[in-house]
Design a protein around this motif. Structure first.
Motif, mmCIF file in Angstrom:
data_model
loop_
_atom_site.group_PDB
_atom_site.id
_atom_site.type_symbol
_atom_site.label_atom_id
_atom_site.label_comp_id
_atom_site.label_asym_id
_atom_site.label_seq_id
_atom_site.Cartn_x
_atom_site.Cartn_y
_atom_site.Cartn_z
ATOM 1 N N ALA B 223 0.810 -1.221 0.000
ATOM 2 C CA ALA B 223 0.000 0.000 0.000
ATOM 3 C C ALA B 223 0.840 1.267 0.000
ATOM 4 N N ASN B 224 2.074 1.165 0.502
ATOM 5 C CA ASN B 224 2.892 2.380 0.529
ATOM 6 C C ASN B 224 3.416 2.778 -0.858
ATOM 7 N N GLN B 225 3.095 1.953 -1.858
ATOM 8 C CA GLN B 225 3.456 2.370 -3.230
ATOM 9 C C GLN B 225 2.477 3.395 -3.777
ATOM 10 N N LEU B 226 1.306 3.498 -3.125
ATOM 11 C CA LEU B 226 0.302 4.445 -3.617
ATOM 12 C C LEU B 226 0.762 5.867 -3.363
ATOM 13 N N ILE B 227 0.511 6.714 -4.340
ATOM 14 C CA ILE B 227 0.848 8.119 -4.147
ATOM 15 C C ILE B 227 -0.368 8.973 -4.473
#
Lengths: 340, 462, 279
Positions: B223-227
């Motif tokens: 999820a931390n790939q979402l920007i």
């Protein structure tokens, strides 16, 4: 290799001389916000930006729409009329080294047996004057495909900007003849070998080689990775139409009750219709399989057929992709070298 | 182009206007018949093509008629209330109002395209309408269509330098506005994936070249790939109808306020099931295209759109909404003479290379196959010549009329810079003015061109 | 300036037509240019681009044998835009033809061999060319076994030819229809071609097998042949991909590095095994 120098302010005189010699000069220029190679008279209209011109030179050798022949219907008879192609001598001015190299790739397709008459005629009338890149843009990856900002592949003359003048390298006889059109504009000069020029090559980041990935990619043919990388492909034709080496085409008839034409138009492997059989069977039924064809054609199949990659690293497909699919990064990802 | 009579052939001496009349069987055809049996004389320049109902007359027939060399087209049917099929002519009235607005905007001379109600008893009116149309065409001379060569340089919008459209409205936007949304978005996505509420999240990630690119996350740990930032311009709802995303349902899709409107369209037209997606609505301060705030953002007054299952960030309406620069450009074009407009648009269309990127990025262009890919009959010439390009761009504009929610993705991606946004916007304004309808609001109402009101304005009908 | 133009077709006139089935028609075509009538030569298995002017081109194999001079034949099934237009034409009408294209069957390799020829549906068209070629050069070839199938009895094509071939010495014709496609009078077999093949269980014995038909039939027939011990380089089949130019340029018919129009359409099972499954 002969080397001359040409004062930048004399480019206009040279163009005038070329025109006087019956040649049409095609250079990147901007019209209504669109950068494209267009016939020009006025050197001030030339718009050279870092990196390749967004619209490639390809359209002048392989037009988006080419009438192959026309016909008239006359009382149960059909009269075929061959299409006449009128071509002046043309000079392609300020192509980038990648674009010149791309023309060599088109040559291998269209000039190999049986040669394509339309292409052949246009090609034989074209002289290519390339401008080496003093600056690369982030999308460039020519070093990855064995080219460089100073490669001479496909060029007839190679120019290098130096202060208020160009170093002019005569690469082919055809190029030398352009110099001879107005020899007084060109001073004999000296310069390093093109690969010794101060090019941006050492600073370019995208240079992981893509030249030897064919087998590895083909081994992945059945892999699920294609679903992953190809899923976001929307199936438009931007990558193929802005690619300087893509050359697939469609052949269609257009007619009314009296007459018609048969023509060939650019086509693109991302379109579902590209391989759809009349029976309804489609060998490439989804977007990932179409994207796979694009990658494999460029980096595996073409290599097998013609011993070279079908990519010159110009980066247009990646830069203009509506959803940012970057072929360089994707090939690296597929071959397990780097993950985004 | 060999297949079409050349302009010089068409303007030869002895030219007579060619008026194609598309008429309904029950009223106007009978009216024309009555004129005949009463031995009334009228211009022989009209060619009548009979249809069961004006409701069957697709604007594409009109495009085709012009393409094939008509100088003018007349569509005629029953008066409102008289339709043999109850409401065919009322649906047609809406469609033709929009088509007429489109052709006016493009600069087709208005006299070339007419509509009339002529009943079975109105032989006299039929004669009058035909004669007046033919005379008008005679005055105008041969049509510039079928999209022949144009002389002189086209007028330029040049709007960018003189547009009185300040970019200030959004100058208050700070990177922090996005960062807060981004971190909340990651948390939410993680939760949705971890609890299995969605099978995947479709959002924005960092691209290797472009600053934001669509990514699919199937694992909570990713999820931390979402920007989320000012570069997140793509309208991701386009993927909801893609077969490659079928296996990912229910899909969490990140939507901005504008994108959310296209969800309304997709629901309205039964293209997605409500349970197949969850709209993750991110509070959007605005996005940029080529370093400038997108036109659509300057007049946008919402942070969150109509469909939102999860709201990330503030849902307060925006106070920064200003005028829409597209409207300014539309007004500029409308000040030009028809010939100038035609010249402008033909120049625009002549550049089209038929990459169909406009279609590919459009969430509402979901037809499989698209009419451009059908070849029996070949409605749209596939060649990228002017005739084919005009056909394609007109068809697409018509198909989007009343449906386009103005995300402007088509214009953003067009590699030759065709101003499709202005065409779409112009038709949206027409739909709003005539039918009081705004797309992308309410999934429960029918699209405006699939319905009618008995009292829709019909001032353009003779 | 005029240029070399390989896209320019020759005119051919329809001199006869036979309705093989309800949606399948065979045309006999004669070149308008008398010099071409004798000069035109090709190999069984090669194909051409047939054009209906104003509509477009379509690819069909040449269904007649090069040994029968003066005309060519094609069999086509009503499918898309061009075949629909082609069906509207009558005897005496002109169409365009360019070709021959492709590699054709390796007739030199086949010489002296027993042949097992398996055809399903319109896949019989290239095989008809090959069969007639073998029969016209009878002494060059061994035994010929023809296994022909179709969905229903009404869908069997070349009925007259099959009968004639079956009467020739050294030729055996076996016909089958899919289950449910038989009629009360049907004396042939009932079953899908791969199943019938499995049941017949021919011995490899140096035979060459030629298989043509719909992709699914080819796929399963190749599996059966493999099980029966036929070497993949002795199993020959044809690929059918969408084509436009026929000259190895337009990029449409590629299967991996192979252009079906130039390097095919005839491949051995061994060739196919080396290609990506992109067909």
């Amino acid at each position: 290799m002969k080397i001359w120098t040409l004062q930048k302010k004399r480019v206009g005189d040279w163009m005038a001389a070329l025109r006087a010699a019956g040649k049409e000069v095609l250079a990147p220029c901007e019209a209504d916000g669109l950068l494209r190679f267009r016939p020009i008279d006025d050197p001030s209209a030339i718009a050279v930006r870092p990196g390749p011109c967004p619209f490639p030179f390809k359209e002048w050798l392989f037009p988006p729409h080419q009438v192959l022949f026309s016909y008239q219907f006359e009382g149960g008879k059909v009269n075929l009329r061959e299409e006449e192609v009128l071509v002046n001598d043309q000079v392609g001015l300020f192509l980038r080294p990648c674009d010149a190299a791309a023309i060599k790739i088109l040559d291998t397709v269209f000039l190999s047996d049986p040669p394509d008459g339309f292409y052949q005629l246009r090609r034989s009338h074209l002289t290519i004057v390339t401008l080496g890149c003093r600056q690369a843009v982030p999308s460039c990856f020519c070093p990855a495909v064995g080219l460089s900002p100073t490669s001479l592949e496909g060029s007839d003359l190679f120019l290098w900007e130096e202060d208020d003048r160009f170093l002019v390298y005569g690469v082919s006889e055809k190029g030398d003849r352009l110099v001879q059109v107005s020899p007084d504009l060109f001073e004999p000069g000296e310069g390093p070998e093109p690969d010794q020029l101060p090019s941006p090559l050492p600073f370019m980041e995208r240079k992981e080689p893509l030249t030897n990935v064919g087998q590895k990619l083909q081994g992945l043919f059945e892999s699920d990775l294609w679903q992953e990388v190809g899923r976001t492909c929307l199936g438009c034709g931007i990558c193929a139409y802005l690619c300087p080496t893509c050359h697939c085409f469609d052949i269609v008839d257009e007619s009314d009750a009296y007459s018609g034409i048969r023509c060939r138009n650019w086509d693109c492997c991302a379109f579902p219709l590209f391989t759809l059989h009349a029976s309804g069977h489609n060998p490439r039924p989804d977007q990932p399989s179409r994207y796979r064809q694009r990658v494999l054609h460029k980096f595996a199949y073409f290599l097998q057929t013609f011993q070279q990659n079908m990519c010159v690293g110009c980066g247009r497909c990646s830069l203009f992709c509506p959803v940012g699919m970057d072929i360089y990064q994707i090939v690296l990802q597929l071959t397990g070298r780097c993950l985004v | 182009m060999a297949a079409v009579r050349t302009d010089s052939e068409r303007t030869e001496k002895g030219w007579e206007p060619k008026l194609i009349a598309f008429v309904c069987n029950w009223c106007t055809y009978a009216g024309a018949d009555a004129a005949g049996t009463r031995r009334m004389l009228y211009s022989p320049c009209v060619r009548i093509i009979r249809f069961p109902c004006t409701g069957r007359i697709d604007p594409h027939f009109i495009v085709r008629a012009f393409e094939q060399g008509a100088d003018g087209v007349l569509v005629s049917g029953c008066h409102p209330g008289d339709c043999h099929y109850v409401s065919g002519n009322l649906l047609a009235r809406r469609r033709f109002a929009i088509f007429k607005a489109l052709m006016d905007f493009l600069g087709l001379e208005p006299e070339r395209l007419s509509f009339s109600w002529v009943s079975a008893t109105e032989a006299g009116k039929w004669v009058e309408v035909v004669n007046s149309r033919v005379e008008a065409l005679r005055k105008l001379g041969p049509a510039r269509v079928p999209w022949g060569t144009l002389s002189g340089p086209p007028p330029s919008l040049n709007g960018r330098s003189v547009a009185p459209m300040p970019q200030e409205p959004l100058s208050q936007v700070k990177p922090d506005d996005y960062q807060a949304v981004e971190s909340q978005l990651r948390q939410l996505a993680e939760g949705l994936l971890a609890t299995g509420q969605v099978k995947a999240v479709l959002g924005y990630g960092k691209g290797s070249l472009q600053q934001a690119t669509p990514i699919v996350i199937t694992n909570a740990t990713e999820a931390n790939q979402l920007i989320f930032n000012e570069h997140c311009v793509q309208n991701l709802t386009v993927y909801l109808t893609s077969p490659s995303f079928r296996s990912l349902r229910p899909l969490g899709v990140v939507v901005k306020a504008c994108d959310s409107k296209s969800l309304v369209g997709l629901l309205q037209e039964d293209q997605v099931k409500r349970e197949d997606f969850r709209a993750i609505a991110v509070s959007c301060p605005g996005v940029k295209v080529n370093g400038r705030w997108a036109d659509k953002c300057l007049s946008c007054d919402q942070r969150i759109g109509p469909i939102a299952d999860h709201i990330v960030g503030s849902s307060e309406p925006k106070s920064t909404a200003g005028a829409d620069p597209r409207d300014w450009e539309i007004q500029t074009i409308e000040k030009w003479a028809p010939a100038e407009r035609w010249n402008f648009w033909m120049n625009q269309f002549s550049r089209c290379i038929r990459c169909y990127a406009c279609r590919a990025v459009c969430p509402l262009c979901y037809c499989q196959p698209c009419i451009a890919d059908k070849n029996r009959p070949q409605w749209i010439p596939t060649s990228p010549h002017l005739k084919g390009n005009v056909s394609w761009n007109l068809f697409r504009a018509l198909h989007l009329a009343g449906r386009c929610i103005g995300c402007d993705e088509c214009t953003r991606v067009c590699p030759v810079g065709i101003r499709l946004d202005l065409i779409n916007r112009r038709l949206s304004l027409e739909v709003a003015k005539r039918f009081g309808y705004e797309p992308g609001k309410d999934p429960s109402v029918p699209p405006p061109l699939a319905t009618y009101r008995p009292n829709d304005p019909g001032e353009f009908i003779l | 300036m005029k240029v070399r133009n390989d896209y320019l077709p020759d005119l051919v006139r329809i001199v006869a037509m036979t309705d093989e089935t309800v949606d399948l028609r065979t045309l006999r075509l004669v070149f308008e240019d008398p010099s071409l009538r004798d000069r035109f030569s090709f190999l069984p298995g090669q194909f051409g681009q047939y054009s209906v002017f104003g509509v477009g081109e379509a690819v069909f194999t040449i269904a007649s044998s090069p040994t029968r001079k003066g005309y060519i034949e094609c069999s086509f099934k009503l499918m898309g835009k061009v075949t629909t237009a082609l069906r509207d034409l009558e005897v005496g009408d002109l169409i365009g033809f360019r070709g021959p294209y492709g590699n054709g069957f390796p007739v030199e390799t086949l010489k002296g061999r027993d042949l097992l020829i398996i055809g399903g549906g319109v896949g019989m068209a290239p095989l008809k060319s090959l069969i007639e070629f073998c029969l016209d050069n009878r002494r060059d070839f061994g035994e010929v076994t023809i296994l022909n199938g179709a969905r229903t009895v009404a869908d069997l094509l070349y009925k007259k030819e099959m009968e004639e071939w079956g009467q020739q010495e050294g030729v055996r014709v076996i016909q089958t229809v899919d289950p449910g496609g038989e009629t009360p009078e049907w004396r042939g077999k009932v079953g899908l071609i791969p199943n019938v093949l499995n049941e017949l269980a021919p011995k490899p014995d140096g035979k060459f097998v030629v298989v043509c038909g719909p992709p699914i039939m080819i796929k399963f027939s190749l599996q059966v042949l493999d099980r029966l011990g036929f070497s993949p380089d002795r199993v020959i089949t044809t690929m059918e991909n969408k084509m436009k130019c026929g000259l190895g340029k337009c990029g449409r018919c590629n299967i991996g590095p192979v252009y079906v129009c130039k390097d095919g359409p005839v491949f051995t099972a061994a060739d196919l095994a080396r290609l990506p499954r992109d067909y």
